[in-house]
Write a protein that holds these residues in place. Sequence first.
Motif, PDB file in Angstrom:
ATOM      1  N   ARG A  87      99.533  14.487  92.624  1.00 43.86           N
ATOM      2  CA  ARG A  87      98.689  15.576  92.140  1.00 43.86           C
ATOM      3  C   ARG A  87      97.625  15.903  93.183  1.00 43.86           C
ATOM      4  NH1 ARG A  87     101.063  12.367  87.690  1.00 43.86           N
ATOM      5  NH2 ARG A  87     102.234  13.979  86.555  1.00 43.86           N
TER       6      ARG A  87
ATOM      7  N   ALA B 228      89.372  27.751  87.441  1.00 46.68           N
ATOM      8  CA  ALA B 228      90.152  26.782  86.679  1.00 46.68           C
ATOM      9  C   ALA B 228      90.184  27.194  85.219  1.00 46.68           C
ATOM     10  CB  ALA B 228      89.562  25.380  86.821  1.00 46.68           C
TER      11      ALA B 228
ATOM     12  N   SER C 221      99.361  27.160  80.327  1.00 50.32           N
ATOM     13  CA  SER C 221      98.884  25.840  79.888  1.00 50.32           C
ATOM     14  C   SER C 221      97.504  25.887  79.245  1.00 50.32           C
ATOM     15  CB  SER C 221      98.906  24.852  81.060  1.00 50.32           C
ATOM     16  OG  SER C 221     100.221  24.474  81.361  1.00 50.32           O
ATOM     17  N   PRO C 222      96.509  26.534  79.872  1.00 50.29           N
ATOM     18  CA  PRO C 222      95.210  26.603  79.198  1.00 50.29           C
ATOM     19  C   PRO C 222      95.233  27.431  77.921  1.00 50.29           C
ATOM     20  CG  PRO C 222      95.180  27.889  81.209  1.00 50.29           C
ATOM     21  CD  PRO C 222      96.427  27.092  81.240  1.00 50.29           C
TER      22      PRO C 222
ATOM     23  N   GLY D 126      93.999  18.456  82.560  1.00 51.43           N
ATOM     24  CA  GLY D 126      95.175  18.942  83.279  1.00 51.43           C
ATOM     25  C   GLY D 126      95.944  19.955  82.476  1.00 51.43           C
TER      26      GLY D 126
ATOM     27  N   ASN E  54      99.422  20.283  84.499  1.00 46.73           N
ATOM     28  CA  ASN E  54      99.302  21.729  84.613  1.00 46.73           C
ATOM     29  C   ASN E  54     100.696  22.363  84.581  1.00 46.73           C
ATOM     30  OD1 ASN E  54     100.231  21.748  87.477  1.00 46.73           O
ATOM     31  ND2 ASN E  54      99.193  23.718  87.509  1.00 46.73           N
ATOM     32  N   THR E  55     100.760  23.678  84.584  1.00 46.95           N
ATOM     33  CA  THR E  55     102.029  24.378  84.391  1.00 46.95           C
ATOM     34  C   THR E  55     103.085  23.964  85.406  1.00 46.95           C
ATOM     35  OG1 THR E  55     100.785  26.253  83.499  1.00 46.95           O
ATOM     36  CG2 THR E  55     103.069  26.663  84.115  1.00 46.95           C
TER      37      THR E  55
ATOM     38  N   ALA F  62      94.428  23.308  82.445  1.00 44.41           N
ATOM     39  CA  ALA F  62      94.199  23.980  83.723  1.00 44.41           C
ATOM     40  C   ALA F  62      95.393  24.778  84.172  1.00 44.41           C
ATOM     41  CB  ALA F  62      93.856  22.943  84.794  1.00 44.41           C
ATOM     42  N   VAL F  63      95.174  25.948  84.604  1.00 41.78           N
ATOM     43  CA  VAL F  63      96.208  26.686  85.309  1.00 41.78           C
ATOM     44  C   VAL F  63      96.083  26.292  86.759  1.00 41.78           C
ATOM     45  CG1 VAL F  63      94.931  28.729  86.007  1.00 41.78           C
ATOM     46  CG2 VAL F  63      97.306  28.944  85.422  1.00 41.78           C
ATOM     47  N   ALA F  64      97.116  26.464  87.526  1.00 40.65           N
ATOM     48  CA  ALA F  64      97.050  26.133  88.939  1.00 40.65           C
ATOM     49  C   ALA F  64      96.057  27.071  89.581  1.00 40.65           C
ATOM     50  CB  ALA F  64      98.394  26.296  89.585  1.00 40.65           C
TER      51      ALA F  64
ATOM     52  N   GLN G 168      98.070  19.641  89.548  1.00 38.16           N
ATOM     53  CA  GLN G 168      97.208  18.853  88.669  1.00 38.16           C
ATOM     54  C   GLN G 168      98.048  18.214  87.574  1.00 38.16           C
ATOM     55  OE1 GLN G 168      94.157  21.161  86.744  1.00 38.16           O
ATOM     56  NE2 GLN G 168      92.856  19.389  86.337  1.00 38.16           N
TER      57      GLN G 168
END
Length: 370
Positions: free
Chosen positions: A196, A93, A114-115, A11, A166-167, A14-16, A163
Amino acid sequence: MPATRRKLRRGLAAVAALPLLALAATACGYGSEAKDGDTSKVAAAGKKVDGLDSVRIGYFPNLTHATALVGDQEGLLQKELGGTKATYSQFNAGPAEIEALNSGSIDIGWIGPSPAINGYSTTDGKGLRIIGGSASGGVKLVVNPDKVTSLKDVKGKKIATPQLGNTQDVAFLNWIAEQGWKVDAQSGKGDVSVVRTDNKITPDAYKSGSIDGAWVPEPTASKLVAEGGKVLLDEADLWPDKKFVITNIIVSQKFLTEHPDVVQAVLRGSVKTNTWINANPDKAKAAANAKLQELSGKPLPANVLDPAWKSIQFTDDPLASTLNTEADHAVKAGLLKQPKLDGIYDLAPLNKVLKAEGKSPVDDAGLGVK
């Protein structure tokens, strides 16, 4: 590694990942007519930068990655690379793109915060650098107006995020905490039910009534509005100057060391693309969606595309201070151990390009290479 931790790691990386978007351009737009200065479908020609045959570039087929979409479609990135061919890969993703960067399958990529944070911290600061910005904004809290009429009404409701970790999930959890409400970050249970839900199915979940709203990026937010939802909050309103990073440009440290001129050429193409996007928003929107149509074949209705595009700002500035704040929010939510982000940025190549273009330099918020 426990299952919860594995899920969380995925999570946070992962970016949205927005659904594949596309729209057949209603007008030819820039690049469709042969004219002076037309850079569409530019072929690799001339001297190779650093003597390199090709550079492998990754991005998401999302509007928040429109710099890459337009740069690819209009040949603006290839123009700066001369005889070094730009080849492109699309990802849905963040983890897959980070894996591709780490394995050497791509050299440079457009990706979310985030990633980027996770990709840097999980390699002990050796995997990547953030070398530029691309986009800000494009995230909203959209609710069912029959169930939620004010911000205080969010309490007790079921609100989707893309997720765990995630951001957008982190941003929503932080906002909940600021309201004085309690939610268990792992389970999503508490004063608000954080559900989520993959962005691809969030509109259907909204239509079925299984969620009361969602804190989501574009174009999912505008899809919910098209289904009768109401924008209760634009995340941009929570940030200084209404700006926060949604898309960065990253490069593998190995590639940056070995091919600095290629990196600078890609950044020059990115800066020129953003300049063109901001000067020609309608033509740029058509160009982005022409590329999306090529990639997915699925049209996006104008009542979704238009508001989604308007809510995104395209910028060369990576908005480094907001990346640091987003990491702090994840730590406060208990979703992330305090990361060491010193050295995550190397903005020297970008600032060199900006200076040559007569633009102001950008800042790394103290997180640059020493």
